[in-house]
Design an enzyme around this catalytic site. Structure first.
Site, PDB file in Angstrom:
ATOM      1  N   CYS A  83     -18.512 -15.246   1.966  1.00 40.82           N
ATOM      2  CA  CYS A  83     -18.192 -15.426   0.550  1.00 40.82           C
ATOM      3  C   CYS A  83     -17.847 -16.897   0.249  1.00 40.82           C
ATOM      4  O   CYS A  83     -18.719 -17.745   0.252  1.00 40.82           O
ATOM      5  CB  CYS A  83     -17.073 -14.467   0.138  1.00 40.82           C
ATOM      6  N   HIS A 172     -18.938  -9.228   1.795  1.00 39.92           N
ATOM      7  CA  HIS A 172     -17.797  -9.066   2.709  1.00 39.92           C
ATOM      8  C   HIS A 172     -18.117  -8.006   3.767  1.00 39.92           C
ATOM      9  O   HIS A 172     -17.898  -6.813   3.543  1.00 39.92           O
ATOM     10  CB  HIS A 172     -16.540  -8.660   1.929  1.00 39.92           C
ATOM     11  N   GLU A 174     -16.497  -7.372   6.343  1.00 35.75           N
ATOM     12  CA  GLU A 174     -15.266  -6.851   6.956  1.00 35.75           C
ATOM     13  C   GLU A 174     -14.729  -5.597   6.284  1.00 35.75           C
ATOM     14  O   GLU A 174     -13.918  -4.871   6.878  1.00 35.75           O
ATOM     15  CB  GLU A 174     -14.179  -7.938   6.976  1.00 35.75           C
ATOM     16  N   GLY A 227      14.190   3.939  16.539  1.00 30.92           N
ATOM     17  CA  GLY A 227      13.480   5.202  16.717  1.00 30.92           C
ATOM     18  C   GLY A 227      12.045   5.124  16.244  1.00 30.92           C
ATOM     19  O   GLY A 227      11.244   6.012  16.515  1.00 30.92           O
ATOM     20  N   ASP A 230       7.654   0.468  16.511  1.00 25.61           N
ATOM     21  CA  ASP A 230       7.695  -0.955  16.841  1.00 25.61           C
ATOM     22  C   ASP A 230       8.847  -1.285  17.785  1.00 25.61           C
ATOM     23  O   ASP A 230       8.651  -1.902  18.840  1.00 25.61           O
ATOM     24  CB  ASP A 230       7.791  -1.804  15.569  1.00 25.61           C
ATOM     25  N   SER A 231      10.062  -0.907  17.415  1.00 29.67           N
ATOM     26  CA  SER A 231      11.214  -1.244  18.254  1.00 29.67           C
ATOM     27  C   SER A 231      11.160  -0.500  19.585  1.00 29.67           C
ATOM     28  O   SER A 231      11.589  -1.031  20.617  1.00 29.67           O
ATOM     29  CB  SER A 231      12.526  -0.942  17.530  1.00 29.67           C
TER      30      SER A 231
END
EC number: 6.3.5.2
Length: 515
Positions: A83, A172, A174, A227, A230-231
């Protein structure tokens, strides 16, 4: 990442630049996004195997429009312009640009007009549905380029200089709307750039564990466990690297879901032998929330109180040097806009205020990863589905799902209603089909009839949505039989509720959470 095949994506401000990075990674190639102010020398130092120029909202001819960094095309690696990236290549390499009669936004049929490595596996002369979003166009390609694709409104929808390995597309590839987009990107990676797919989550885990062990040495790290995925992944990765030098703290703030804190703590202690302290601070949080009904005040009280509690517990350890956070790659990208450091979108801290207050060094094992990659790492580490596929849960917890004042009674009603929602979504197979599903306790009562008597009791709202990234969301079209079952169970099993309603609002204009 120096030893790894790497694609550098230059960001000119497109809303979908992150999708480019994700498509490249899905193909097994590591990618990084950098703002368009990055210099050619800086990119050279990154040792890219290929470069992709993103789209962007600007017009190439505007006075302050982002420019193509001089020297990028002299690095000797394949380049793909998308683009705005195509228009920059057209302008800088001697082509002719023009403004389209009307801005083109939406689907278009791309005709493949000439052989090109990007089209490998596609039939020449056929059409492919692609997604357009542009106002300018390349009218005449630069010297050395041939036109390889067109649409009904664009004579130059794709162009290629195979000798210099520079390719450009006006659409595009993607986005999912471009039906052959993934194949086109893969052709660029593997047929043009001849890259190897060496980005895997097993290789990431191996490298991350090695790097964290080297960085931490014999020092100690504290990690706040929520909980969430991620952590939890951060904690398990760090535990593999440094063992008992990791100190995890789980703060129960009194606004978690039914048995949530104990379930997560018990699982992690049993399966990973984590050095984990479970802090039961429910009374401390709830006493500060007493009488508060403003959602912003709720958020601030919970945030500040968490910092106080976590700080106290971390100091009690007495010998901590690092704070571990679950920062993800989108957080890193959003900290610096495409215009560079002078135009910061937001300064991201996963646990707001903690790094500055505690004077600890940050360690962020997941800062290279997208959310879907974190799930793959979790599976690689052997975490169970109930953690990997857990729906997003807000930091302030049930405090912003109990609309109005928070009391133990109202929290108990919501917990039991929400448990029904989770159970029914799971047993019906819908839990992993939707982005998020939960119950909300409304600040009103309604009249009902149970048996021979009149009731005046609480109302539960169901919020169940489909989304890809939470930026936009649509209400989930659940089968009416499932909604009926959820409603019936809540009214019959949760004392104090006589009505259930279903939220059919989309985001925007509504948000996913009610507060």
């Amino acid at each position: 990442m120096d030893a790894q095949t790497k694609v550098i994506i230059i960001d000119y401000g497109s809303q979908v630049t992150q999708l480019i990075a994700r498509r490249v990674r899905e193909a097994g190639v590591y990618s990084e996004i950098h703002p368009c102010i990055v210099t050619a020398e800086q990119v050279r130092a990154m040792k890219p195997a290929a470069i992709i120029l993103s789209g962007g909202p600007a017009s190439v001819g505007e006075k302050d429009a982002p420019a193509l960094e001089k020297g990028l095309l002299d690095l000797g690696v394949p380049v793909l312009g998308i683009c705005y990236g195509m228009q920059l290549l057209g302008q800088d390499l001697g082509g002719e640009l023009a403004t389209s009669e009307t801005r083109e936004y939406g689907p278009a049929d791309l005709t493949l007009t000439a052989p090109c490595p990007l089209w490998d596996g596609l039939d020449l002369g056929t059409t492919s549905r692609v997604w357009m979003s542009h106002g300018d166009k390349v009218k005449t390609p630069p010297p050395g380029f041939k036109v390889v694709g067109r649409t009904a409104t664009l004579e130059v929808a794709a162009m290629a200089d195979e000798a210099r390995r520079i390719y450009a597309v006006q659409f595009h590839p993607e986005v999912h709307h471009s039906e052959d987009g993934a194949r086109i990107i893969n052709n660029f990676l593997f047929h043009v750039a001849k890259l190897k797919a060496d980005w895997t989550m097993s290789s990431f885990v191996e490298r991350a564990v090695k790097e964290m062990a080297e960085v931490v040495g014999d020092r100690h790290v504290v990690c706040a466990l929520s909980g969430g995925i991620d952590s939890t992944v951060v904690a398990v990765l760090l535990h593999k690297a440094i063992g008992k030098q990791l100190h995890c703290i789980f703060v129960d703030n009194g606004v978690l879901r039914l048995n949530e804190g104990q379930e997560v703590v018990d699982y992690l202690r049993e399966h990973f032998d984590l050095n984990l302290k479970y802090v039961q601070a429910q009374e401390r949080f709830l006493s500060k929330l007493h009488g508060v009904d403003d959602p912003e005040q709720k958020r601030k009280i919970i945030g500040y109180t968490f910092i106080e509690v976590f700080d106290e517990e971390a100091k009690a350890l007495g010998h901590v040097d690092f704070l571990a956070q679950g920062t993800l790659y989108p957080d890193v990208i959003e900290s610096v806009s495409h215009k560079g450091p002078s135009a910061v979108i937001k300064s991201h801290h996963n646990v707001g205020g903690l790094p500055e207050k505690m004077n600890l060094k940050l360690i962020e094992p997941l800062r290279e990863l997208f959310k879907d990659e974190v799930r793959k790492v979790a599976a690689e580490l052997g975490l169970p589905d109930f953690i990997i596929w857990r729906h997003p849960f807000p930091g302030p917890g049930l405090a912003i799902r109990v609309i109005g004042e928070i009391t133990e009674e109202r929290l108990d009603i919501l917990r039991r209603a929400d448990k029904v929602v989770q159970q029914e979504l799971m047993s019906s197979g819908w839990y992993r089909k939707v982005w998020q599903g939960f119950a909300v306790l409304l600040p009103l009562k309604t009249v009902g009839v149970m048996g021979d008597g009149r009731t005046y009791e609480h109302v539960i709202a169901l919020r169940i949505v489909d989304s890809v990234d939470a930026m936009t969301a649509d209400w989930a079209r659940l089968p009416s039989e499932l909604l009926e079952r959820i409603s019936s169970r809540i009214i019959n099993e949760v004392k104090g509720v006589n009505r259930v309603v279903y939220d059919i609002s989309s985001k925007p204009p509504s948000t996913i959470e009610w507060e």
